[in-house]
Design an enzyme around this catalytic site. Structure first.
Site, PDB file in Angstrom:
ATOM      1  N   ASN A  72     -12.548   5.447  -1.532  1.00 37.57           N
ATOM      2  CA  ASN A  72     -12.707   4.680  -0.293  1.00 37.57           C
ATOM      3  C   ASN A  72     -14.125   4.903   0.234  1.00 37.57           C
ATOM      4  O   ASN A  72     -14.765   3.998   0.750  1.00 37.57           O
ATOM      5  CB  ASN A  72     -11.686   5.121   0.744  1.00 37.57           C
ATOM      6  CG  ASN A  72     -10.269   4.760   0.336  1.00 37.57           C
ATOM      7  OD1 ASN A  72     -10.045   3.748  -0.325  1.00 37.57           O
ATOM      8  ND2 ASN A  72      -9.316   5.590   0.712  1.00 37.57           N
ATOM      9  N   THR A 102      -6.912   3.973  -2.227  1.00 39.84           N
ATOM     10  CA  THR A 102      -6.691   2.571  -1.848  1.00 39.84           C
ATOM     11  C   THR A 102      -7.741   1.578  -2.368  1.00 39.84           C
ATOM     12  O   THR A 102      -7.400   0.585  -3.007  1.00 39.84           O
ATOM     13  CB  THR A 102      -6.599   2.452  -0.318  1.00 39.84           C
ATOM     14  OG1 THR A 102      -5.462   3.203   0.089  1.00 39.84           O
ATOM     15  CG2 THR A 102      -6.456   1.019   0.147  1.00 39.84           C
ATOM     16  N   ASP A 144      -1.176  -0.103  -4.801  1.00 42.97           N
ATOM     17  CA  ASP A 144      -2.496   0.453  -5.119  1.00 42.97           C
ATOM     18  C   ASP A 144      -2.410   1.913  -5.555  1.00 42.97           C
ATOM     19  O   ASP A 144      -3.344   2.439  -6.153  1.00 42.97           O
ATOM     20  CB  ASP A 144      -3.453   0.269  -3.929  1.00 42.97           C
ATOM     21  CG  ASP A 144      -2.929   0.889  -2.648  1.00 42.97           C
ATOM     22  OD1 ASP A 144      -1.701   1.121  -2.536  1.00 42.97           O
ATOM     23  OD2 ASP A 144      -3.748   1.138  -1.740  1.00 42.97           O
ATOM     24  N   ASP A 184      -9.701  -3.649   6.013  1.00 45.55           N
ATOM     25  CA  ASP A 184     -10.805  -4.467   5.483  1.00 45.55           C
ATOM     26  C   ASP A 184     -10.817  -4.442   3.947  1.00 45.55           C
ATOM     27  O   ASP A 184     -10.851  -5.482   3.300  1.00 45.55           O
ATOM     28  CB  ASP A 184     -12.160  -3.991   6.056  1.00 45.55           C
ATOM     29  CG  ASP A 184     -12.298  -2.474   6.083  1.00 45.55           C
ATOM     30  OD1 ASP A 184     -12.036  -1.849   5.044  1.00 45.55           O
ATOM     31  OD2 ASP A 184     -12.657  -1.921   7.131  1.00 45.55           O
ATOM     32  N   ARG A 185     -10.735  -3.229   3.380  1.00 50.76           N
ATOM     33  CA  ARG A 185     -10.832  -3.115   1.912  1.00 50.76           C
ATOM     34  C   ARG A 185      -9.666  -3.791   1.200  1.00 50.76           C
ATOM     35  O   ARG A 185      -9.802  -4.249   0.069  1.00 50.76           O
ATOM     36  CB  ARG A 185     -10.972  -1.659   1.481  1.00 50.76           C
ATOM     37  CG  ARG A 185      -9.868  -0.718   1.952  1.00 50.76           C
ATOM     38  CD  ARG A 185     -10.263   0.739   1.664  1.00 50.76           C
ATOM     39  NE  ARG A 185      -9.240   1.706   2.036  1.00 50.76           N
ATOM     40  CZ  ARG A 185      -9.075   2.234   3.245  1.00 50.76           C
ATOM     41  NH1 ARG A 185      -9.865   1.846   4.242  1.00 50.76           N
ATOM     42  NH2 ARG A 185      -8.138   3.140   3.487  1.00 50.76           N
ATOM     43  N   ASP A 219       0.830  -1.201   0.000  1.00 50.34           N
ATOM     44  CA  ASP A 219       0.000   0.000   0.000  1.00 50.34           C
ATOM     45  C   ASP A 219       0.870   1.259   0.000  1.00 50.34           C
ATOM     46  O   ASP A 219       1.706   1.437   0.872  1.00 50.34           O
ATOM     47  CB  ASP A 219      -0.912  -0.047   1.245  1.00 50.34           C
ATOM     48  CG  ASP A 219      -2.166   0.772   1.097  1.00 50.34           C
ATOM     49  OD1 ASP A 219      -2.085   1.907   0.613  1.00 50.34           O
ATOM     50  OD2 ASP A 219      -3.236   0.266   1.492  1.00 50.34           O
ATOM     51  N   ASP A 254       1.447   2.377   3.955  1.00 53.08           N
ATOM     52  CA  ASP A 254       0.546   3.504   3.680  1.00 53.08           C
ATOM     53  C   ASP A 254       0.354   4.375   4.920  1.00 53.08           C
ATOM     54  O   ASP A 254       0.480   5.593   4.857  1.00 53.08           O
ATOM     55  CB  ASP A 254      -0.807   2.976   3.183  1.00 53.08           C
ATOM     56  CG  ASP A 254      -1.775   4.096   2.852  1.00 53.08           C
ATOM     57  OD1 ASP A 254      -1.540   4.800   1.851  1.00 53.08           O
ATOM     58  OD2 ASP A 254      -2.761   4.280   3.592  1.00 53.08           O
ATOM     59  N   HIS A 287      -2.252  11.113  -1.501  1.00 52.34           N
ATOM     60  CA  HIS A 287      -2.225  10.672  -2.902  1.00 52.34           C
ATOM     61  C   HIS A 287      -3.623  10.847  -3.463  1.00 52.34           C
ATOM     62  O   HIS A 287      -4.530  11.237  -2.745  1.00 52.34           O
ATOM     63  CB  HIS A 287      -1.781   9.211  -2.973  1.00 52.34           C
ATOM     64  CG  HIS A 287      -2.491   8.340  -1.985  1.00 52.34           C
ATOM     65  ND1 HIS A 287      -3.711   7.759  -2.231  1.00 52.34           N
ATOM     66  CD2 HIS A 287      -2.194   8.013  -0.706  1.00 52.34           C
ATOM     67  CE1 HIS A 287      -4.105   7.083  -1.159  1.00 52.34           C
ATOM     68  NE2 HIS A 287      -3.217   7.225  -0.207  1.00 52.34           N
TER      69      HIS A 287
HETATM   70 ZN   LIG Z   1      -3.603   2.734  -0.328  1.00 54.57          ZN
END
Ligand SMILES: [Zn+2]
Length: 544
Positions: free
Chosen positions: A100, A79, A350, A162-163, A38, A303, A485
């Site tokens: 997100n 992400t 990502d 989670d994602r 990430d 991340d 980002h």
């Molecule tokens: Zn990310």
């Protein structure tokens, strides 16, 4: 014709005993392991190259195939979007994962990418498990593998976020696991299962998060030897809530009693994720079945630490040096469990990350902060003065203006007029390159490459009516320290992509490829159908 008939006859003869001769059987790897790092910028492969060992990033570079020029071909580079695109080969316009969080335009309600209130948490009494992949509107490569093998393949997703676990594992995964800050447990949701497997319960009971955090976060090497040690105590980095200064070492042993989530912002978050992945490999017997299995891992701490300290920090450098060691150990484990050459690994990111705008400005490099909160406030004031109605703009997220469509229609206001008012106002804001009416994106003059990224990122049911593109180096302000980002520019969009193992050539290429090409390439390697919304191309150089 005769040869064709003969083939049929001999095929019938061979299958009589239900045994297909080995030279005619379809070969596939025993296991595919997808690793998303990430927020890993492509240049992190080389910025800290000198100190990487031979078994981690350098093993991928030396033994595998590195696509050195892969870009994200949509905005926003966030992400959830990245994880869904990596595993679907699709774009937000089809996948529906446009951020997100996003606004359902018909209701004006906010939706988290993996939010699902019809399911319950499994493994904790917290609400962190009310999650599923239901908002993802297309299939993943993991779904297609399941479909290709009549659901015999095992698919498991693992990530602190989670994602990061749910979206890659797809709709028919055996499991996705993520980290629960309240308990320090790896949890899931009733979408997948009613109760955690015994091995996950035992893993949770071993309290690995506490064990890691008790060790504190010290640098691997003397701090003065780091590339980014100019000085560690500087105003561009964010400190931990419990710390006086944003520097290493960090006394994590004194920080976790109230919240184990602190592990996310330390390199131990990556370590514990790979520990969990090894345990899943072993206990679920991944790569030990008659068909190919798939383990989707996302490493999130890069991340969290990147956001807090920015890409030019000793904290991020130390995190990558530690991750390199963790990856080396993980590959050794795969060699032992599955056998070298029997599995295929790919590693990508990502999205990347910007430099801290203040740092750039202090070095006379063009950059700046766009204050989205202030823009929203001023925009609503302007519209209220003209139309006499407050809050006509709901939010300013994903670099989009979300209008209050219900209020607009209730008051019989002209949407086009409001959009024009917003665009006129936003164009006067510093740091904005383009403001685009998404009802008619073609009407705005802009570079082709940007137009494509905007249109790929736009889903009319889930995106705001107006898109904003900042100037390069600028981002929406959320604090002076660290980074973020989301932009269409190379620092956010140029990502690493490395393949290694079964079916993969050794080599390197600087050809232009896109994030959407990852899944078509994995699908081709596995000889399975590419997913339902896939728009990418196979990177043929990678495949044997
Ligand atoms: Zn990310």
């Amino acid at each position: 014709m005769a040869a064709f008939v003969l083939t049929i006859v001999s095929a019938v003869a061979q299958t009589k005993n239900h045994v297909i001769p080995k030279d005619q059987s379809l070969t596939r790897p025993k296991l595919v392991v997808g690793i998303v790092v990430d927020q890993m910028r492509w240049d992190f492969l080389y910025r800290y190259y000198e100190r990487y060992g031979m078994g981690g990033f350098k093993r991928l570079l030396n033994e595998g195939f590195s696509c050195e020029n892969v870009n994200i071909n949509y905005i926003p580079s966030f992400t959830a979007v990245g994880h869904s695109v990596i595993y679907t080969g699709s774009v937000p316009a089809f996948s529906g994962i446009v951020g997100n969080d996003f606004i359902i335009q018909a209701t004006g309600k906010s939706m988290y990418c993996t939010q699902d209130t019809t399911v319950q948490t499994v493994g904790s009494s917290s609400t962190s498990g009310l999650m599923s992949p239901r908002n993802l509107l297309v299939t993943t490569v993991t779904d297609e593998l399941k479909l290709a093998t009549n659901f015999r393949s095992k698919v498991v997703g693992i990530s602190l976020k989670d994602r990061g676990g749910i979206l890659p594992a797809g709709h028919v995964a055996d499991a996705a696991y993520w980290f629960d800050d309240a308990t320090g447990n790896w949890i899931t949701s009733t979408y997948y299962m009613k109760d955690l497997p015994d091995w996950v319960k035992r893993f949770n009971a071993a309290r690995y998060a506490e064990k890691y955090l008790k060790q504190d976060w010290n640098t691997l090497y003397p701090i003065s030897t780091y590339v980014q040690s100019f000085p560690d105590n500087n105003s561009y980095e964010g400190k931990f809530a419990q710390a006086e200064v944003p520097t290493l070492p960090v006394k994590t042993s004194e920080m976790f009693s109230k919240n184990l989530g602190v592990i996310r912002n330390t390199p131990y978050g990556n370590s514990i994720t790979l520990d969990m992945a090894k345990e899943a490999l072993d206990r679920e017997q991944l790569g030990k079945h008659t068909v190919t299995d798939f383990l989707a891992i996302s490493l999130s701490s890069t991340d969290y630490i990147g956001h807090q300290f920015g890409p030019n920090s000793v904290e991020v450098e130390d995190t990558y040096l530690r991750l390199d060691r963790d990856l080396a150990a993980f590959f050794v484990y795969l060699d032992k469990q599955i056998g070298k050459g029997n599995y295929t690994v790919f590693l990508t990111a990502d999205h990347g990350a910007a430099h801290n705008p203040q740092l750039l400005m202090d070095k006379n490099i063009p950059a700046g902060f766009l204050d989205g909160k202030q823009a929203l406030k001023d925009l609503n004031t302007l519209l209220e003065t003209k139309y006499g109605i407050p809050s006509l703009v709901l939010s300013f997220i994903n670099y989009q203006v979300n209008l209050n469509n219900i209020l607009i229609s209730k008051n019989n206001l002209k949407e086009d007029e409001i959009i024009a008012d917003c665009i006129r106002f936003l164009k006067t804001w510093p740091g904005i390159a383009y403001v685009i009416n998404m009802k008619d994106a073609q009407a705005t003059t802009m570079p082709d490459v940007l137009r494509q990224r905007i249109e790929n990122g736009y889903h009319s049911e889930r995106c705001g009516a107006i898109e904003i593109v900042t100037k390069p180096g600028w981002y929406q302000w959320y604090g002076n320290t660290g980074t973020t980002h989301g932009s269409p520019y190379p620092y956010d969009t140029h990502i690493p992509l490395l393949f290694m193992g079964w079916g993969v050539n050794q080599g390197k290429s600087n050809k232009q490829h896109y994030m959407t090409d990852i899944t078509p390439t994995v699908s081709a390697l596995l000889r399975i159908q590419t997913p339902s919304g896939s728009v990418g191309k196979v990177i043929t150089d990678v495949l044997k």
